[in-house]
Design a protein around this motif. Structure first.
Motif, PDB file in Angstrom:
ATOM      1  N   VAL A 147     -10.623  -2.400 -11.348  1.00  0.00           N
ATOM      2  CA  VAL A 147      -9.740  -1.258 -11.086  1.00  0.00           C
ATOM      3  C   VAL A 147     -10.133  -0.561  -9.783  1.00  0.00           C
ATOM      4  O   VAL A 147      -9.265  -0.177  -8.977  1.00  0.00           O
ATOM      5  N   GLN A 148     -11.432  -0.400  -9.554  1.00  0.00           N
ATOM      6  CA  GLN A 148     -11.879   0.264  -8.329  1.00  0.00           C
ATOM      7  C   GLN A 148     -11.525  -0.568  -7.090  1.00  0.00           C
ATOM      8  O   GLN A 148     -11.112  -0.009  -6.058  1.00  0.00           O
ATOM      9  N   VAL A 149     -11.694  -1.886  -7.175  1.00  0.00           N
ATOM     10  CA  VAL A 149     -11.339  -2.750  -6.051  1.00  0.00           C
ATOM     11  C   VAL A 149      -9.853  -2.657  -5.742  1.00  0.00           C
ATOM     12  O   VAL A 149      -9.432  -2.540  -4.568  1.00  0.00           O
ATOM     13  N   ILE A 150      -9.013  -2.720  -6.780  1.00  0.00           N
ATOM     14  CA  ILE A 150      -7.566  -2.605  -6.581  1.00  0.00           C
ATOM     15  C   ILE A 150      -7.213  -1.250  -5.982  1.00  0.00           C
ATOM     16  O   ILE A 150      -6.363  -1.142  -5.082  1.00  0.00           O
ATOM     17  N   LEU A 151      -7.869  -0.196  -6.470  1.00  0.00           N
ATOM     18  CA  LEU A 151      -7.589   1.145  -5.967  1.00  0.00           C
ATOM     19  C   LEU A 151      -7.960   1.270  -4.487  1.00  0.00           C
ATOM     20  O   LEU A 151      -7.162   1.767  -3.673  1.00  0.00           O
ATOM     21  N   VAL A 152      -9.144   0.801  -4.133  1.00  0.00           N
ATOM     22  CA  VAL A 152      -9.584   0.889  -2.734  1.00  0.00           C
ATOM     23  C   VAL A 152      -8.687   0.033  -1.837  1.00  0.00           C
ATOM     24  O   VAL A 152      -8.282   0.456  -0.743  1.00  0.00           O
ATOM     25  N   TYR A 153      -8.370  -1.179  -2.304  1.00  0.00           N
ATOM     26  CA  TYR A 153      -7.492  -2.049  -1.519  1.00  0.00           C
ATOM     27  C   TYR A 153      -6.132  -1.403  -1.296  1.00  0.00           C
ATOM     28  O   TYR A 153      -5.579  -1.438  -0.185  1.00  0.00           O
ATOM     29  N   THR A 154      -5.562  -0.827  -2.338  1.00  0.00           N
ATOM     30  CA  THR A 154      -4.240  -0.208  -2.223  1.00  0.00           C
ATOM     31  C   THR A 154      -4.250   0.960  -1.249  1.00  0.00           C
ATOM     32  O   THR A 154      -3.342   1.103  -0.408  1.00  0.00           O
ATOM     33  N   VAL A 155      -5.269   1.807  -1.356  1.00  0.00           N
ATOM     34  CA  VAL A 155      -5.371   2.947  -0.440  1.00  0.00           C
ATOM     35  C   VAL A 155      -5.494   2.472   1.009  1.00  0.00           C
ATOM     36  O   VAL A 155      -4.852   3.011   1.927  1.00  0.00           O
ATOM     37  N   TRP A 156      -6.325   1.431   1.224  1.00  0.00           N
ATOM     38  CA  TRP A 156      -6.530   0.927   2.578  1.00  0.00           C
ATOM     39  C   TRP A 156      -5.295   0.176   3.100  1.00  0.00           C
ATOM     40  O   TRP A 156      -4.893   0.346   4.257  1.00  0.00           O
ATOM     41  N   ARG A 157      -4.694  -0.625   2.239  1.00  0.00           N
ATOM     42  CA  ARG A 157      -3.551  -1.466   2.657  1.00  0.00           C
ATOM     43  C   ARG A 157      -2.341  -0.626   3.023  1.00  0.00           C
ATOM     44  O   ARG A 157      -1.626  -0.937   3.995  1.00  0.00           O
ATOM     45  N   PHE A 158      -2.103   0.439   2.297  1.00  0.00           N
ATOM     46  CA  PHE A 158      -0.889   1.231   2.525  1.00  0.00           C
ATOM     47  C   PHE A 158      -1.203   2.605   3.107  1.00  0.00           C
ATOM     48  O   PHE A 158      -0.447   3.553   2.923  1.00  0.00           O
ATOM     49  N   ARG A 159      -2.326   2.712   3.822  1.00  0.00           N
ATOM     50  CA  ARG A 159      -2.725   4.020   4.357  1.00  0.00           C
ATOM     51  C   ARG A 159      -1.759   4.552   5.412  1.00  0.00           C
ATOM     52  O   ARG A 159      -1.625   5.764   5.595  1.00  0.00           O
ATOM     53  N   ASN A 160      -1.047   3.648   6.102  1.00  0.00           N
ATOM     54  CA  ASN A 160      -0.131   4.071   7.162  1.00  0.00           C
ATOM     55  C   ASN A 160       1.331   3.947   6.755  1.00  0.00           C
ATOM     56  O   ASN A 160       2.222   4.002   7.600  1.00  0.00           O
ATOM     57  N   ASN A 161       1.578   3.771   5.478  1.00  0.00           N
ATOM     58  CA  ASN A 161       2.955   3.609   5.002  1.00  0.00           C
ATOM     59  C   ASN A 161       3.583   4.992   4.809  1.00  0.00           C
ATOM     60  O   ASN A 161       3.259   5.712   3.854  1.00  0.00           O
ATOM     61  N   ASP A 162       4.470   5.352   5.697  1.00  0.00           N
ATOM     62  CA  ASP A 162       5.123   6.665   5.609  1.00  0.00           C
ATOM     63  C   ASP A 162       6.413   6.625   4.815  1.00  0.00           C
ATOM     64  O   ASP A 162       7.053   7.670   4.605  1.00  0.00           O
ATOM     65  N   ASP A 163       6.807   5.436   4.355  1.00  0.00           N
ATOM     66  CA  ASP A 163       8.047   5.316   3.600  1.00  0.00           C
ATOM     67  C   ASP A 163       7.813   4.434   2.379  1.00  0.00           C
ATOM     68  O   ASP A 163       8.284   3.294   2.303  1.00  0.00           O
ATOM     69  N   PRO A 164       7.060   4.930   1.388  1.00  0.00           N
ATOM     70  CA  PRO A 164       6.761   4.115   0.200  1.00  0.00           C
ATOM     71  C   PRO A 164       8.007   3.839  -0.627  1.00  0.00           C
ATOM     72  O   PRO A 164       8.884   4.700  -0.770  1.00  0.00           O
ATOM     73  N   GLN A 165       8.069   2.637  -1.157  1.00  0.00           N
ATOM     74  CA  GLN A 165       9.190   2.231  -1.991  1.00  0.00           C
ATOM     75  C   GLN A 165       8.745   2.075  -3.441  1.00  0.00           C
ATOM     76  O   GLN A 165       7.589   1.741  -3.707  1.00  0.00           O
ATOM     77  N   PRO A 166       9.638   2.341  -4.402  1.00  0.00           N
ATOM     78  CA  PRO A 166       9.257   2.163  -5.818  1.00  0.00           C
ATOM     79  C   PRO A 166       8.911   0.699  -6.113  1.00  0.00           C
ATOM     80  O   PRO A 166       9.474  -0.218  -5.519  1.00  0.00           O
ATOM     81  N   THR A 167       7.959   0.505  -7.005  1.00  0.00           N
ATOM     82  CA  THR A 167       7.563  -0.855  -7.365  1.00  0.00           C
ATOM     83  C   THR A 167       8.672  -1.558  -8.135  1.00  0.00           C
ATOM     84  O   THR A 167       9.474  -0.927  -8.836  1.00  0.00           O
ATOM     85  N   ARG A 168       8.722  -2.883  -7.988  1.00  0.00           N
ATOM     86  CA  ARG A 168       9.727  -3.667  -8.691  1.00  0.00           C
ATOM     87  C   ARG A 168       9.215  -4.094 -10.061  1.00  0.00           C
ATOM     88  O   ARG A 168       8.017  -4.245 -10.270  1.00  0.00           O
ATOM     89  N   GLU A 169      10.136  -4.298 -10.966  1.00  0.00           N
ATOM     90  CA  GLU A 169       9.757  -4.727 -12.317  1.00  0.00           C
ATOM     91  C   GLU A 169       9.199  -6.147 -12.276  1.00  0.00           C
ATOM     92  O   GLU A 169       9.752  -7.029 -11.620  1.00  0.00           O
ATOM     93  N   ASN A 170       8.090  -6.315 -12.998  1.00  0.00           N
ATOM     94  CA  ASN A 170       7.463  -7.634 -13.074  1.00  0.00           C
ATOM     95  C   ASN A 170       7.050  -7.862 -14.528  1.00  0.00           C
ATOM     96  O   ASN A 170       5.987  -7.421 -14.975  1.00  0.00           O
TER      97      ASN A 170
END
Length: 281
Positions: A52-75
């Motif tokens: 969970v911590q790895v996913i959290l850190v990766y997500t924060v780092w990967r989308f740190r410059n995303n100024d237009d976040p989109q809702p997640t798609r159903e999976n």
């Protein structure tokens, strides 16, 4: 290269965590069961926490410059996967916990009520000083040692009825032998607690609670009251000493030779707590 180093550091961190959570050597069957359960739960919880911590850190780092976040798609596959994984983990935790909690060394079932078998009653009566109180559990073997622990404000009396020995400062038991501790109270609720040996049980007025143990390592362990019982609660300390069988028998013989002093001490304790019981602080 950076990913390789990151992977090595992650593996090193996981290894250090597992070493840090390695259970200590248990000194009784009770502690062994508790430590083993804790280890099993940690071995499941630590990978989940790290993931969970790895996913959290990766997500924060990967989308740190995303100024237009989109809702997640159903999976649906992902949802089914984590639902099944959660169910499997909870099933494992439940079975592991139930196995330990159902062990007689952790939870002993009272059998000294009105419906108890006569053999069980006969096995208990010689080992307690209050035969009219229910809740005590008879040992499964005649070789077991039975000791009564009588708590009061603010002290302990350790009674060996079959040996005719009383002690007010030290609870002595033999190593590598089944021991049944019949616990009761003279006044208010207390609790016998020996953390190192994994022992804890309430001492309730008017009834017995029995702990079954088998200490595997001789030594002296701290015993204290774990239930607040008044202004003298912090003074309810005693030593629980585990001795080899030969030394234990020698200790009993030594106490018997000074039996008059033991009886006098027991009488003194009883008379000393009478006013307290009548007017508890």
């Amino acid at each position: 290269m950076n990913k390789t180093r990151l992977g090595r550091y992650a593996l090193l961190a996981v290894g250090l965590v597992f070493v840090a959570t390695e259970p200590v050597l248990a000194q009784s069957v009770n502690a062994d069961l508790i430590y083993e359960l804790n280890a099993k739960l940690l071995y499941v919880a630590i990978p989940i926490t790290l993931l969970v911590q790895v996913i959290l850190v990766y997500t924060v780092w990967r989308f740190r410059n995303n100024d237009d976040p989109q809702p997640t798609r159903e999976n649906r596959r992902l949802e089914i996967t984590w639902t099944l994984a959660t169910a499997i983990i909870l099933l494992f935790v439940g079975i592991a916990s139930y196995t330990v909690l159902g062990n007689p060394a952790i939870a002993l079932t009272p059998d000294a009520g009105p419906s108890a078998e006569p053999q069980a009653q006969q096995g208990i009566q010689p080992a307690v000083t209050h035969p009219n109180r229910s809740g005590a559990t008879a040992p499964e073997t005649q070789k077991a040692i039975q000791i009564e622990i009588d708590a009061y404000q603010w002290g302990w009396e350790f009674i060996y009825p079959k040996a005719g020995v009383n002690s007010s400062s030290e609870l002595v038991i033999p190593a590598n032998k089944p021991v049944y501790l019949h616990i009761t109270s003279r006044d208010v609720i207390h609790a016998v607690h020996v953390p190192t040996l994994g022992l804890k049980q309430d001492a309730i007025p008017g009834q017995y609670n029995t702990i079954k143990t088998n200490a595997t390592k001789p030594g002296s362990y701290q015993l204290y009251c774990a239930e607040f019982c008044g202004s003298g609660h912090s003074k309810m300390l005693a030593n629980m000493t585990v001795m080899p069988q030969g030394e234990y028998q020698s200790w009993l013989d030594e106490q018997k030779s000074g039996g008059s002093n033991s009886s006098a001490s027991g009488s003194a304790n009883s008379s000393a707590i009478a006013p307290v019981a009548a007017n508890p602080a």
